[in-house]
Design a protein around this motif. Structure first.
Motif, PDB file in Angstrom:
ATOM      1  N   ASP A  25       0.824  -1.208   0.000  1.00  0.00           N
ATOM      2  CA  ASP A  25       0.000   0.000   0.000  1.00  0.00           C
ATOM      3  C   ASP A  25       0.859   1.259   0.000  1.00  0.00           C
ATOM      4  OD1 ASP A  25      -2.688  -0.808  -0.135  1.00  0.00           O
ATOM      5  OD2 ASP A  25      -2.664  -1.420   1.962  1.00  0.00           O
ATOM      6  N   SER A  81       1.401  -3.317  -5.909  1.00  0.00           N
ATOM      7  CA  SER A  81       1.094  -2.065  -5.197  1.00  0.00           C
ATOM      8  C   SER A  81      -0.264  -1.485  -5.590  1.00  0.00           C
ATOM      9  CB  SER A  81       2.182  -1.021  -5.485  1.00  0.00           C
ATOM     10  OG  SER A  81       2.289  -0.776  -6.875  1.00  0.00           O
ATOM     11  N   LYS A  82      -0.921  -2.089  -6.574  1.00  0.00           N
ATOM     12  CA  LYS A  82      -2.243  -1.630  -7.013  1.00  0.00           C
ATOM     13  C   LYS A  82      -3.067  -2.854  -7.396  1.00  0.00           C
ATOM     14  CE  LYS A  82      -2.824   0.495 -11.010  1.00  0.00           C
ATOM     15  NZ  LYS A  82      -2.849   1.538 -12.076  1.00  0.00           N
ATOM     16  N   SER A 100       6.689  11.151  -2.662  1.00  0.00           N
ATOM     17  CA  SER A 100       6.602  12.066  -1.523  1.00  0.00           C
ATOM     18  C   SER A 100       7.970  12.351  -0.923  1.00  0.00           C
ATOM     19  CB  SER A 100       5.673  11.480  -0.456  1.00  0.00           C
ATOM     20  OG  SER A 100       6.202  10.290   0.085  1.00  0.00           O
ATOM     21  N   GLY A 110       1.053   4.103  -2.749  1.00  0.00           N
ATOM     22  CA  GLY A 110       0.731   5.473  -2.378  1.00  0.00           C
ATOM     23  C   GLY A 110       1.793   6.467  -2.775  1.00  0.00           C
ATOM     24  N   LYS A 111       2.693   6.043  -3.652  1.00  0.00           N
ATOM     25  CA  LYS A 111       3.725   6.934  -4.187  1.00  0.00           C
ATOM     26  C   LYS A 111       4.669   7.426  -3.090  1.00  0.00           C
ATOM     27  CE  LYS A 111       1.740   6.501  -8.173  1.00  0.00           C
ATOM     28  NZ  LYS A 111       2.289   5.568  -9.170  1.00  0.00           N
TER      29      LYS A 111
END
Length: 278
Positions: A36, A132-133, A45, A40-41
């Protein structure tokens, strides 16, 4: 970016590898390194964070499994034609899928423990990835959009349990410590083409596996798409993609792991693992 988890077993903290190869503590910014978080990149970030200002991990800290909160642990069998040939197996027309147990996951430098009465435990260097997706019925064109990062897996296997006992392969694939992953998970932008990476494994300093992911029968984009036709892949699911030739099962005479052996293995851009056999 390279994300890592460090600390004693069960109490690992999230980290990132800086430009000097040092591990920086991310626990003030993220709870853990999960599918996750990667979806969530997380790396995006951190582009606005000066990583060199983050606390350093303790010198010599243990590296744990590079992914936390793993869901399914899916494996692909006989995904290199020359490995299928060396083990006297037919070259598959479709990907062969089986499961490894989450409970077999350990860190990249943790000991590998031979099961009681094991006589045919074997090594397998592999490239693995984390979802991740959410992926369900995805096409090959969009498949890699669902991959959050790549890492090394040693798919340790007890061949007697796998092949000579009744039932499926899972008996030989799920023993405790039979799933070292790490040392870190590397984001797709840093890996580039996952089908152009060298991979190798040594036992006691002797190189026994030496190949490239170019030789995979079913590339990673095909595997993601194919698996998603049969199950929903969720963030945190991990897939290990098969091993090249050079395993003990394919040798003449047969050769298997014994107490005191050391396995060292690597995948280009993904680092190196090393395990002692006890």
């Amino acid at each position: 970016m390279k994300f890592v988890r460090f600390g004693e077993s069960g109490k690992e903290k999230p980290g990132v590898v800086d430009d000097q190869g040092k591990i920086r503590d991310l626990s003030g910014l993220v709870t853990d390194i999960t599918g996750d978080a990667l979806g969530g990149k997380l790396s995006e970030s951190l582009k606005h964070v000066d990583i060199s200002t983050l606390p350093l991990a303790p010198e010599g800290a243990r590296l744990g499994p590079c992914i936390a909160q793993v869901g399914n642990f899916i494996a692909v069998g006989l995904n290199y034609a020359d490995h299928a040939t060396e083990t006297n197996a037919q070259i598959p027309k479709e990907p062969i899928l089986f499961n490894k147990a989450r409970s077999c996951i350990v860190g990249p430098y943790d000991d590998v423990v031979l099961p009681p009465n094991s006589t045919k435990s074997d090594w397998e260097v592999e490239i693995a990835f984390v979802i991740s997706k959410r992926a369900s019925y995805v096409s090959e064109d969009e498949a890699l959009d669902h991959v959050g990062g790549y890492f090394i897996c040693n798919d340790v296997s007890e061949r007697e349990y796998q092949l000579e006992r009744e039932g499926q392969w899972v008996k030989g694939k799920c023993c405790p410590t039979f799933g070292p992953i790490g040392p870190w998970v590397v984001t797709p932008d840093e890996v580039g083409n996952p089908q152009d990476l060298s991979l190798w494994l040594e036992v006691n300093g002797e190189r026994l596996q030496n190949s490239t992911t170019r030789n995979m029968i079913f590339p990673i984009r095909t595997l993601v798409s194919y698996i998603s036709q049969y199950m929903i892949l969720e963030p945190g699911d991990i897939v290990t993609t098969g091993t090249p030739p050079g395993v003990g099962l394919g040798m003449v005479p047969l050769r298997f792991l014994k107490r005191g052996d050391t396995m060292k293995l690597g995948v280009e851009k993904l680092g190196i693992q090393e395990q002692r056999v006890i």
